[in-house]
Design a protein around this motif. Structure first.
Motif, PDB file in Angstrom:
ATOM      1  N   ARG A  77       0.807  -1.220   0.000  1.00  0.00           N
ATOM      2  CA  ARG A  77       0.000   0.000   0.000  1.00  0.00           C
ATOM      3  C   ARG A  77       0.842   1.272   0.000  1.00  0.00           C
ATOM      4  NH1 ARG A  77      -4.090  -0.423  -2.279  1.00  0.00           N
ATOM      5  NH2 ARG A  77      -4.949   1.406  -1.219  1.00  0.00           N
TER       6      ARG A  77
ATOM      7  N   HIS B 264       0.289   4.318  -2.306  1.00  0.00           N
ATOM      8  CA  HIS B 264      -0.958   5.066  -2.148  1.00  0.00           C
ATOM      9  C   HIS B 264      -0.907   6.052  -0.973  1.00  0.00           C
ATOM     10  CE1 HIS B 264      -3.005   2.447  -5.079  1.00  0.00           C
ATOM     11  NE2 HIS B 264      -2.265   1.487  -4.559  1.00  0.00           N
ATOM     12  N   HIS B 265       0.233   6.113  -0.290  1.00  0.00           N
ATOM     13  CA  HIS B 265       0.358   6.980   0.870  1.00  0.00           C
ATOM     14  C   HIS B 265       1.184   8.215   0.537  1.00  0.00           C
ATOM     15  CE1 HIS B 265      -0.283   3.216   3.591  1.00  0.00           C
ATOM     16  NE2 HIS B 265      -1.402   3.645   3.035  1.00  0.00           N
ATOM     17  N   SER B 266       0.948   9.250   1.287  1.00  0.00           N
ATOM     18  CA  SER B 266       1.706  10.491   1.150  1.00  0.00           C
ATOM     19  C   SER B 266       1.680  11.188   2.503  1.00  0.00           C
ATOM     20  CB  SER B 266       1.092  11.386   0.069  1.00  0.00           C
ATOM     21  OG  SER B 266      -0.222  11.779   0.442  1.00  0.00           O
TER      22      SER B 266
ATOM     23  N   GLY C  78      -0.040  13.604   3.303  1.00  0.00           N
ATOM     24  CA  GLY C  78      -1.413  13.930   3.640  1.00  0.00           C
ATOM     25  C   GLY C  78      -2.345  12.742   3.687  1.00  0.00           C
ATOM     26  N   ARG C  79      -1.840  11.575   3.362  1.00  0.00           N
ATOM     27  CA  ARG C  79      -2.696  10.393   3.356  1.00  0.00           C
ATOM     28  C   ARG C  79      -2.011   9.245   4.068  1.00  0.00           C
ATOM     29  NH1 ARG C  79      -4.097   5.712   1.966  1.00  0.00           N
ATOM     30  NH2 ARG C  79      -6.073   5.067   1.037  1.00  0.00           N
ATOM     31  N   ARG C  80      -2.510   8.916   5.226  1.00  0.00           N
ATOM     32  CA  ARG C  80      -1.955   7.836   6.026  1.00  0.00           C
ATOM     33  C   ARG C  80      -2.806   6.577   5.868  1.00  0.00           C
ATOM     34  NH1 ARG C  80       3.201   9.253   7.328  1.00  0.00           N
ATOM     35  NH2 ARG C  80       3.299  11.416   8.033  1.00  0.00           N
ATOM     36  N   TRP C  81      -2.451   5.561   6.653  1.00  0.00           N
ATOM     37  CA  TRP C  81      -3.177   4.286   6.602  1.00  0.00           C
ATOM     38  C   TRP C  81      -4.646   4.504   6.922  1.00  0.00           C
ATOM     39  CZ3 TRP C  81      -1.080  -0.304   5.078  1.00  0.00           C
ATOM     40  CH2 TRP C  81      -1.898  -1.440   5.213  1.00  0.00           C
ATOM     41  N   SER C  82      -5.513   3.821   6.168  1.00  0.00           N
ATOM     42  CA  SER C  82      -6.952   4.014   6.339  1.00  0.00           C
ATOM     43  C   SER C  82      -7.672   2.686   6.203  1.00  0.00           C
ATOM     44  CB  SER C  82      -7.479   4.997   5.295  1.00  0.00           C
ATOM     45  OG  SER C  82      -7.436   4.405   4.006  1.00  0.00           O
TER      46      SER C  82
ATOM     47  N   ASP D 113      -7.009   0.875   3.004  1.00  0.00           N
ATOM     48  CA  ASP D 113      -5.810   0.035   2.984  1.00  0.00           C
ATOM     49  C   ASP D 113      -6.087  -1.317   3.644  1.00  0.00           C
ATOM     50  OD1 ASP D 113      -4.013   2.035   1.825  1.00  0.00           O
ATOM     51  OD2 ASP D 113      -4.269   3.085   3.727  1.00  0.00           O
TER      52      ASP D 113
END
Length: 293
Positions: free
Chosen positions: A128, A131-133, A135-139, A142
């Protein structure tokens, strides 16, 4: 009086519309790949069909794995291009940012490094990362992707096991789950059956074909075994000495002349009694057939 029968000529209707030609998933043109100035693959033109299983075959040292490295952006070409086609786009792979590329193409190398002490679920979760940055953590998205990948590969019951404890076949399923968790349209695999016994080879190839059929994933893999390639591939690509010898459906491509041209091997090619695909039965070695390898 004799009446001449009337001949009725059909009025031509509108011409049939031209059939749409499916776009490939990858378009390779004039691709030349080198190591330290030595050309390994030269002037390769190839279309990889979308939504199919493509298998690259050829003798040792012919450039199979090098081609895969070129497709995966691990080796920059000295000439030519690899273009990623689909989703209304047509991009040179080197024009994409690494994470953008990794959201569209996943790679399973031949011997990926295994982090010490990692569990199955944690390793699969690394798929995964693209797909992370910041501004975007584990969700939860994921979590869902990892669960789907592990369910598809039959590894859910191994989730908390340490990867180094697993058998070779189980471990390969976990690596495939990692690539599936990436949720890309294209998966590249370099000799995914290496180091596996025959039963586990069939298990892995059955899994990849099932994933292709159910998900529509474009699969491109390198295999050494021509009979397994002919059984599992929709499309075979054959290389020798870094050049393309032929490509097409196994039933159209694999015959005695093809085997001699690619492998320098005398053979009989018969129908596989189980699948009907070409089955190569060697009749002579390269030296016996008078062909050098």
């Amino acid at each position: 009086m004799t009446t001449t029968p009337t001949t009725h000529h059909p009025v031509p209707g509108p011409a049939d519309p031209p059939r749409a030609v499916a776009e490939p998933a990858l378009r390779i043109r004039g691709l030349t790949l080198s190591y330290d100035g030595r050309r390994v693959v030269e002037d390769l033109d190839l279309d990889v069909p979308a939504g199919k299983v493509t298998v690259v075959v050829g003798p040792n040292g012919c450039g199979k794995s090098t081609v895969l490295r070129g497709l995966a952006r691990l080796l920059r070409p000295t000439a030519g291009s690899v273009r990623l086609v689909g989703e209304g786009r047509d991009d040179d792979v080197w024009s994409l940012r690494p994470k953008d590329f990794a959201r569209r193409v996943a790679l399973l190398p031949q011997a990926p490094p295994l982090p010490e002490g990692i569990t199955v679920v944690d390793l699969v979760g690394r798929g995964r990362h693209p797909h992370h940055s910041l501004g975007r953590r584990w969700s939860s998205a994921d979590d869902g992707a990892v669960t789907r990948a592990m369910r598809a590969t039959g590894t859910l019951d191994l989730a908390e096991r340490h990867v180094e404890e697993l058998s070779g076949g189980q471990r390969q399923r976990v690596w495939i789950a990692l690539t599936l968790a990436q949720e890309t349209g294209i998966v590249l695999l370099d000799e995914p059956t290496t180091y596996l016994d025959l039963a586990h080879q069939i298990d892995v190839l059955d899994l990849l074909r099932e994933l292709n059929r159910t998900r529509g994933t474009t699969v491109v893999m390198v295999l050494h075994d021509l009979n397994l390639a002919a059984r599992y591939a929709d499309h075979v690509v054959a290389l020798r000495d870094g050049r393309l010898v032929g490509s097409g459906a196994p039933g159209d491509l694999v015959d005695e002349a093809f085997v001699a041209r690619v492998f320098g091997l005398g053979s009989r090619v018969i129908a596989d009694p189980v699948t009907g695909s070409p089955l190569v039965v060697p009749t002579s070695t390269p030296s016996q057939s008078g062909t050098s390898s």
